[in-house]
Design an enzyme around this catalytic site. Structure first.
Site, PDB file in Angstrom:
ATOM      1  CG  HIS A  48      -1.638   1.263   1.482  1.00 41.65           C
ATOM      2  ND1 HIS A  48      -2.510   1.890   0.624  1.00 41.65           N
ATOM      3  CD2 HIS A  48      -1.526   2.073   2.559  1.00 41.65           C
ATOM      4  CE1 HIS A  48      -2.913   3.031   1.164  1.00 41.65           C
ATOM      5  NE2 HIS A  48      -2.332   3.170   2.337  1.00 41.65           N
ATOM      6  CD  GLU A  76      -3.369   6.175  13.797  1.00 42.79           C
ATOM      7  OE1 GLU A  76      -2.377   6.678  14.359  1.00 42.79           O
ATOM      8  OE2 GLU A  76      -4.525   6.361  14.194  1.00 42.79           O
ATOM      9  CG  ASP A  77      -1.905   1.082  10.450  1.00 41.43           C
ATOM     10  OD1 ASP A  77      -2.712   1.402  11.348  1.00 41.43           O
ATOM     11  OD2 ASP A  77      -2.140   1.207   9.240  1.00 41.43           O
TER      12      ASP A  77
HETATM   13 MN    MN Z   1      -2.658   4.512   4.090  1.00 39.70          MN
END
Ligand code: MN
Length: 714
Positions: A48, A76-77
Site C-alpha cells: 500500500h 498509526e499501524d
Molecule cells: Mn494509508
C-alpha cells in the site's frame, strides 16, 4: 508491487537531485516495520505505501513527499513512533508524516464531525503543508482502487461516501481533475453500482454503432489546424461514467450525443496559439451559441485555464472542445502539484521550505471576479482558524491562538466558568497553551471554580472575554457593595443616627440608585460619600458632630469660606481671607506649611515640599508663612493616600477595617486604576495630624493584600 530501484529511478527521472539514500532507507524501514501485516486483499501491507508513493511520482512530487508516502501508515499501524521517524529521517519528514497521521485519525471521528463542508475545511486547514494533503489524497485514491477487497459492506459505503463528499471535492479544489474524476467514479461504483452499469452499457452500445467516429473527428480537426500552420496535439477522451450520470440527472434526458460522452482536447504551445486554434475551429465549423468560455483570461479559482467551445463538428456531430497549452494541461490534470513542478527551479534557488498553501493562495490571487475573490477570502479566513475536538468527537472551530479556556467557553458557558484544567491529546497542559489543529481537548471542571481574572489576558474569543469580564464585574460589585455598606454603617453610628434600610430606601432616587445594593456600590466606589447619604436621610446631620465642636469650616463645601481667624488651627492668616487646603498635598498638622494667595480665591495651604509650589517661585509676594496652631489640635483633617491593593474578595473590606481600627475615617474613596490583579485607588482619610496618618500608613503596609501605600501628592 513496485520494486525499490524502480521507485527510486522514477523519482530520479524528474528530480535528478533527489536524495536516493533517504528514499532507499525509507523503503527498507517501512517494509521492515510493516513486517508480515497483510491487507484485506491478501497483499502484504507494505504494497500500500509503495503504491501511494508510486501515485505521487506521477505528480512528480519532491523526494520528501515520496518518503512521507512510504512512511505514512507507520505511526498509526506499527511500533514506530514519530520520534523514531524524526530521528531517522529528520524533522521535515516527521512533520509531514504527523500531518498525514492526524488526517487519518479524523476518519475515525464521529459522524457529527463530518458535516461535509466543515470537514473539508478541517482537512484543508490541517494540511498546513499541502504536501500532507497530496499524500493523503494519494492514500485515499489507492484505498479506493482496492475498496472491493474490504469485506464489511458498511465500511465500504462509509469510505465511498466520505470520498464522494470530502476527498473528491478537495481534489477539485486543488485543481486535480484526474484525481477528482477517478475518486468520484470509484465511489460511484460502490454507492450506485446499478446506475454506473447502465451508463457503461449505454456507452458500449454507442461505441458499437460509431466505433471509428472519434478518430475521424480527431484527424479532421488536426488537418484543419495543420492547414493554418498550428502544431497541435488533438485527443478525444471519454467522460467518466459518474460525470455522465451527473449530467443526465441534471438534464433529465438520456444521452445520445457525442458531446454528452466525449471531450476533445487541443494542446498547443503558446497562449497565442490557443486563440488562433479557436479562430480556426470557429471559421471551419458552426459554433453552438452560448457555449464559449474563456478560462485563460479569467481562470477558475483552482487555477484551471483553458478555452472551451462547442461546435457542430466534421461529422455533423455536436462536440465539445477544450484548447490549452501544455502547462495549462498539466495544471488542469494535476492542479497545485503541476504548479509546483513549474516552480521547482525557484524553490531550489532560495532553498527554503516550499509553502504549498502559499502557492495555492497565489493561484487564487489571480482570480479576478468577485465570486472568485470571495472564494479566496474564505480560504484565507480559515487559515486563521484551528479545528479541535471534544472527547466525543464534536468539532469546535476557534480562531488561531485560542486556548483551552476559549475551547471550554465555546463548548458551554458553564464549562468555561468552572474550568480548572485541560487535557490536550490526553496530556495535562497549562490553560494558556494555544491549541493546534486536530487537538482533542478535554476540559476538567470543578463546581467550586470561578473564572480567574488572569484568563482575560490570554483568551482570544469574544465569548470567553465577555463571560470573564462579566464575572469580574460582578465580583467587584459585590466588593463595592460590602465596602459601601460598612462605610454607611460607620458614619450613621458615629453621628448617632440609626441605620435602617427603610430610611435608605427613601433616598434611593436622589442618588439615581435602583436598589440598596446600587447605593452601597456607589458609596463603595466613591461616587457618593457616606456622609452625603447620611445628610440626605437626616438633613440635620449636615455638619459632622466632632467637627461641629472643634472646627466648623472643615470640609464644609456648601458653606462660603468666610472665616474668622480665631476659628482656624493655623497661625499667620490674614483675618477675613478665605482658606483652602490644597488638594495636591493635603497638608496635615505636624507638617511644615505655607500659604499661596490667589486674588479672589483667598489662601491655599500647601505643605512646604509640595511640587505645586514650583509654579510660584517667581512670585514671592504671594507666599505667606503659616504654622499650625498647636492649641487647636483635635480637629480632623483630610489626608489623601494612594493605595495599591490586591483585587481579591474582601480586600476592600479589610482596608476599611484597618483604617477604622486606627481611629481613621474614610471620607472618600476613588478607584483610579483597575487591573485584573490590583486596584489602584485614592483614599481620603480623616485624621488628626500627619503622625496619625503615618500610623495608619504603617498599619496598612502590614496588611498582606496591600502592595503599596503612600501619601498622594498630585
Ligand atoms: Mn494509508
Amino acid at each position: 508491487m513496485m520494486r525499490q530501484f524502480e521507485l527510486v529511478e522514477r523519482v530520479k527521472r524528474y528530480d535528478p537531485g533527489a536524495d536516493e539514500e533517504a528514499l532507499n532507507r525509507a523503503y527498507v524501514y517501512a517494509m521492515k516495520m510493516h513486517g508480515s501485516q497483510v491487507r484485506e486483499s491478501g497483499d502484504p501491507y507494505f504494497s500500500h505505501p509503495i503504491e501511494v508513493a508510486g501515485i505521487l511520482t506521477e505528480l512528480k512530487l519532491d523526494h520528501n513527499s515520496i518518503i512521507t508516502a512510504l512512511l505514512h501508515d507507520l505511526v498509526e499501524d506499527t511500533e514506530a513512533s514519530l520520534e523514531d521517524i524524526e530521528r531517522l529521517f529528520g524533522r521535515d519528514i516527521a512533520r509531514l508524516v504527523d500531518g498525514v497521521t492526524k488526517l487519518s485519525r479524523l476518519e475515525l471521528q464521529s459522524e457529527q464531525t463530518k458535516a461535509a463542508e466543515n470537514f473539508r475545511k478541517l482537512v484543508l486547514a490541517m494540511s498546513e503543508d499541502i504536501r500532507v494533503l497530496l499524500v493523503k489524497l494519494a492514500d485515499r485514491l489507492h484505498n479506493m482502487r482496492t475498496l472491493n477487497y474490504v469485506r464489511d459492506p458498511e465500511k465500504r459505503r462509509r469510505i465511498a461516501r466520505e470520498t464522494m463528499e470530502i476527498y473528491a471535492p478537495l481534489a477539485e479544489r486543488l485543481g486535480m481533475q484526474r484525481f477528482k474524476d477517478e475518486l468520484q467514479d470509484l465511489a460511484f461504483a460502490e454507492l450506485n453500482p446499478d446506475g454506473r452499469q447502465s451508463i457503461l452499457n449505454r456507452l458500449e452500445f454507442l461505441r458499437r454503432h460509431g466505433e471509428t467516429l472519434p478518430n475521424t473527428i480527431i484527424d479532421q480537426l488536426k488537418r484543419a489546424l495543420d492547414e493554418e500552420g498550428i502544431e497541435a496535439e488533438v485527443s478525444g477522451r471519454l467522460k467518466t461514467p459518474y460525470s455522465i450520470w451527473k449530467k443526465m440527472q441534471h438534464k433529465n434526458v438520456a444521452f445520445e450525443q457525442l458531446s454528452d460522452i466525449m471531450a476533445f482536447r487541443i494542446v498547443v504551445t503558446t497562449i497565442g496559439e490557443c486563440y488562433q486554434a479557436l479562430g480556426v475551429l470557429h471559421s471551419h465549423y458552426s459554433v453552438v451559441p452560448g457555449r464559449f468560455k474563456d478560462y485563460i483570461s479569467t481562470p477558475k479559482p483552482n487555477g484551471y485555464r483553458s478555452l472551451h467551445t462547442c461546435i457542430i463538428g466534421p461529422e455533423r456531430q455536436r462536440i465539445e472542445v477544450q484548447i490549452r497549452t501544455r502547462e495549462m494541461h498539466d495544471v488542469a490534470e494535476f492542479g497545485v502539484a503541476a504548479h509546483w513542478k513549474y516552480k521547482q527551479g525557484a524553490m531550489q534557488i532560495d532553498g527554503r521550505q516550499y509553502r504549498w498553501l502559499r502557492e495555492l493562495l497565489d493561484i487564487l490571487e489571480h482570480a479576478s471576479n468577485p465570486e472568485e475573490f470571495l472564494e479566496h477570502t474564505k480560504l484565507e479566513m480559515f487559515q486563521d482558524q484551528v479545528f479541535c475536538f471534544t472527547p466525543k468527537g464534536d468539532l469546535i472551530a476557534l480562531p488561531r491562538g485560542a486556548t483551552p479556556v476559549d475551547f471550554a467557553y465555546a463548548v458551554h458557558s458553564e464549562v468555561g466558568d468552572t474550568c480548572v484544567g485541560a487535557k490536550v491529546n490526553g496530556r495535562i497542559v497549562p490553560l494558556r497553551s494555544p491549541l493546534q489543529n486536530g487537538d482533542q481537548v478535554e476540559i476538567l471542571t470543578s463546581k467550586n471554580q470561578t473564572p480567574s481574572p488572569d484568563w482575560e489576558k490570554f483568551v482570544v474569543t469574544g465569548k470567553a472575554k465577555a463571560r470573564i469580564r462579566r464575572f469580574i464585574h460582578m465580583k467587584e460589585r459585590e466588593q463595592y457593595c460590602e465596602l459601601g455598606r460598612q462605610l454607611l454603617h460607620k458614619v450613621f453610628r458615629e453621628e448617632g443616627y440609626e441605620f435602617t434600610e427603610k430610611a435608605l430606601n427613601e433616598v434611593l432616587r436622589r442618588f439615581k440608585a435602583d436598589s440598596l445594593d446600587d447605593l452601597y456600590a456607589a458609596v463603595g466606589k466613591g461616587t457618593h460619600t457616606a456622609r452625603e447619604v447620611l445628610v440626605a436621610v437626616f438633613p440635620g446631620a449636615r455638619t459632622p458632630a466632632r467637627l461641629r465642636r472643634k472646627w466648623p469650616f472643615a470640609r464644609s463645601r456648601t458653606r462660603p469660606a468666610a472665616t474668622k481667624s480665631t476659628g482656624l488651627p493655623i497661625k499667620g492668616l490674614i483675618p477675613g481671607m478665605a482658606v483652602h487646603f490644597a488638594h495636591c498635598c493635603h497638608p496635615l498638622p505636624g507638617e511644615r506649611i505655607v500659604g499661596i494667595v490667589t486674588t479672589g480665591k483667598g489662601v491655599t495651604v500647601h505643605t512646604i515640599d509640595c511640587e505645586t509650589l514650583e509654579a510660584f517661585q517667581d512670585t514671592p509676594e504671594r507666599w505667606i508663612d503659616l504654622t499650625w496652631d498647636e492649641e487647636m489640635n483635635g480637629a480632623m483633617h483630610i489626608g489623601r493616600l494612594k493605595v495599591v491593593i490586591a483585587n481579591e474578595p474582601g480586600s476592600l473590606g479589610s482596608l476599611s477595617t484597618i483604617i477604622g481600627k486606627n481611629q481613621g475615617n474614610i471620607s472618600n474613596l476613588k478607584i483610579v486604576n483597575r487591573s485584573v490583579d490590583f486596584f489602584e485607588m485614592l483614599v481620603d482619610v480623616e485624621v488628626q495630624d500627619a503622625r496619625h496618618l503615618s500610623d495608619i500608613i504603617a498599619a496598612l503596609r502590614a496588611m498582606p493584600v496591600i502592595t503599596s501605600v503612600e501619601r498622594a501628592r498630585n
